[in-house]
Design an enzyme around this catalytic site. Structure first.
Site, mmCIF file in Angstrom:
data_model
loop_
_atom_site.group_PDB
_atom_site.id
_atom_site.type_symbol
_atom_site.label_atom_id
_atom_site.label_comp_id
_atom_site.label_asym_id
_atom_site.label_seq_id
_atom_site.Cartn_x
_atom_site.Cartn_y
_atom_site.Cartn_z
ATOM 1 N N GLU A 1 -8.191 -4.378 2.637
ATOM 2 C CA GLU A 1 -7.314 -3.700 1.622
ATOM 3 C C GLU A 1 -6.231 -4.614 1.473
ATOM 4 O O GLU A 1 -5.586 -4.528 0.295
ATOM 5 C CB GLU A 1 -6.592 -2.381 2.632
ATOM 6 C CG GLU A 1 -7.625 -1.200 2.968
ATOM 7 C CD GLU A 1 -7.042 -0.423 3.899
ATOM 8 O OE1 GLU A 1 -6.993 1.218 3.466
ATOM 9 O OE2 GLU A 1 -6.509 -0.607 4.791
ATOM 10 N N ARG B 1 0.915 -1.310 0.038
ATOM 11 C CA ARG B 1 -0.079 0.058 -0.011
ATOM 12 C C ARG B 1 1.009 1.181 0.011
ATOM 13 O O ARG B 1 1.620 1.463 0.832
ATOM 14 C CB ARG B 1 -1.042 -0.030 1.315
ATOM 15 C CG ARG B 1 -1.914 1.227 1.165
ATOM 16 C CD ARG B 1 -2.181 1.598 2.668
ATOM 17 N NE ARG B 1 -3.050 2.847 2.873
ATOM 18 C CZ ARG B 1 -3.305 3.198 3.947
ATOM 19 N NH1 ARG B 1 -2.713 3.015 5.106
ATOM 20 N NH2 ARG B 1 -4.080 4.475 4.063
ATOM 21 N N HIS C 1 -7.655 6.615 0.730
ATOM 22 C CA HIS C 1 -8.384 5.106 1.262
ATOM 23 C C HIS C 1 -8.912 4.610 0.064
ATOM 24 O O HIS C 1 -10.020 3.821 0.061
ATOM 25 C CB HIS C 1 -9.488 5.682 2.385
ATOM 26 C CG HIS C 1 -8.924 6.316 3.511
ATOM 27 N ND1 HIS C 1 -9.452 7.335 4.239
ATOM 28 C CD2 HIS C 1 -7.969 5.708 4.484
ATOM 29 C CE1 HIS C 1 -8.861 7.542 5.440
ATOM 30 N NE2 HIS C 1 -7.876 6.587 5.456
ATOM 31 N N ARG D 1 -5.444 14.014 13.464
ATOM 32 C CA ARG D 1 -5.453 15.204 12.255
ATOM 33 C C ARG D 1 -6.798 16.007 12.448
ATOM 34 O O ARG D 1 -7.682 15.430 12.745
ATOM 35 C CB ARG D 1 -5.443 14.205 10.841
ATOM 36 C CG ARG D 1 -4.025 13.966 10.605
ATOM 37 C CD ARG D 1 -3.870 13.109 9.531
ATOM 38 N NE ARG D 1 -3.995 11.763 9.837
ATOM 39 C CZ ARG D 1 -4.224 10.486 8.972
ATOM 40 N NH1 ARG D 1 -4.412 11.133 7.670
ATOM 41 N NH2 ARG D 1 -4.609 9.366 9.361
#
Length: 410
Positions: free
Chosen positions: A378, A92, A180, A240
């Site tokens: 994922e 990834r 994402h 964040r």
């Protein structure tokens, strides 16, 4: 000896991995080392979910960086899966920039291109690239494939892609990328399997975790994302801030004397749920706390999601289904309930019992808009892309091109 694909997802303080049969795509092992740099812990399970090992990594035998973590993972694979032969490694990579709209086999030139994108994803990209470098050293000659979180969003219309800045900045790459994407791609495919009637519909997917974003899809393609140029924009996250007035940053520079590094540290590591609550960046801690600031932080998170649901619905011109995924979206019935409460005006009516039980379908029978909970994967998406990339003609493997347009790539 069976042929296996290893997937690596290197985060700022963790390294996730999985092993898949190269032919069947069956998962044979999955695991994670988290707490790198502090108190590393290693968990590894087989494809059925049975725990193979759980170990607090201490002592001189473990080097607490990504290279050391990968060496520990490889030793565990050799011990528990001695017949496995790794034929490819899929990674990834958070940012693919303007060039990469499909997975690529990584060579030195591409590694340099991806390193140039570090300023756009400083919390993730360096560790993604460290994972590639460590895997290249561990598996000489084995193809390393980069799979990009930004690729799924590359077909956005201009109005959802641009900032109102001088056009020259857009042309050189200052635009909304979205992230994402590997999660959204998997969930989109899974939704088509479990609810084929929604395949061509107007869908909002909420990927809610320590990193959080939302994606609007029409006909299975991303048309808008809450995240933008970097992984800071949109929803508030663990550390964040999400959406913020740029004037705040100018104020911090001019009146607080903060330089770029101090502001970067504030935005990436000290804001979000951690900053709002003053307690934790972990939603589980905040939901369990009776501190008023914890409740305020949770309420802010929920309110931001609800606001974006309205915005995404406007972009789509209506809504047919909404999907929750990610660590919070999949596991927090409280957040899902709060997000969807009193949404009948939009056609959403939640089934409280189904939501409490964590059912796949959590909307009521009379709801005009369907609501789903789908566990993202994922790792499987990376493995599939890795296999597909290696099946391309050699001349296309390093280009990020598939012979399709970016909108058709997924």
């Amino acid at each position: 000896m069976s042929q296996q694909i290893l997937t690596i997802n290197a985060g700022s303080s963790s390294l996730k991995f999985a092993i898949f049969d190269a032919d069947s795509m069956d998962c044979t092992a999955i695991g994670m080392i988290d707490g790198l740099g502090t108190d590393p812990n290693f968990v590894m399970k087989d494809g059925d979910g049975s725990k193979l090992l759980s170990d607090m990594l201490e002592g001189d035998h473990f080097v607490a960086d990504h290279a050391g973590a990968l060496r520990t993972v490889l030793a565990a694979i050799a011990e528990h899966l001695p017949e496995a032969r790794i034929v490819a490694v899929g990674h990834r990579v958070v940012h693919g920039g303007l060039v990469h709209s499909a997975p690529v086999v990584v060579d030195n030139d591409i590694l340099r291109q991806l390193a140039d994108l570090v300023p756009l994803a400083p919390l993730h990209q360096p560790h993604n690239l460290s994972g590639i470098t460590a895997a290249k050293a561990a598996f000489p000659g084995v193809p390393q494939v980069a799979c990009f979180d930004t690729a799924f969003h590359r077909a956005h219309p201009f109005v959802n892609d641009a900032f109102a800045l001088p056009r020259a900045l857009y042309d050189e790459g200052v635009r909304r990328y979205g992230f994402h994407g590997l999660s959204y791609e998997y969930v989109t495919g899974k939704l088509t399997e479990i609810a084929p009637d929604h395949a061509g519909d107007r869908i909002i997917i909420c990927h809610l975790g320590s990193g959080a974003s939302m994606c609007a899809l029409r006909h299975g393609r991303s048309v808008a994302s809450t995240m933008g140029f970097s992984a800071l924009d949109g929803l508030p996250m663990g550390t964040r801030p999400g959406q913020i007035d740029p004037g705040v940053l100018l104020y911090l520079m001019d009146h607080k004397g903060m330089d770029a590094q101090a502001i970067s540290n504030l935005l990436y590591k000290e804001s979000g749920m951690k900053g709002l609550s003053g307690i934790s960046n972990d939603m589980r801690d905040l939901e369990a706390s009776d501190d008023p600031q914890a409740k305020q932080a949770v309420d802010y998170f929920v309110s931001s999601i609800r606001r974006e649901i309205g915005a995404m619905t406007a972009v789509l011109g209506g809504l047919d289904a909404i999907v929750f995924c990610g660590g919070i979206g999949e596991n927090s019935r409280t957040i899902r309930q709060s997000v969807l409460a009193d949404m009948e005006w939009l056609g959403i009516e939640i089934d409280r019992e189904a939501n409490r039980e964590g059912a796949e379908l959590i909307s009521s029978g009379g709801s005009l808009v369907s609501a789903f909970v789908i566990r993202t994967n994922e790792e499987l998406m990376i493995a599939r892309h890795t296999a597909e990339c290696l099946a391309r003609p050699t001349s296309l493997q390093n280009t990020g091109l598939t012979g399709k347009t970016p909108a058709q790539s997924y």
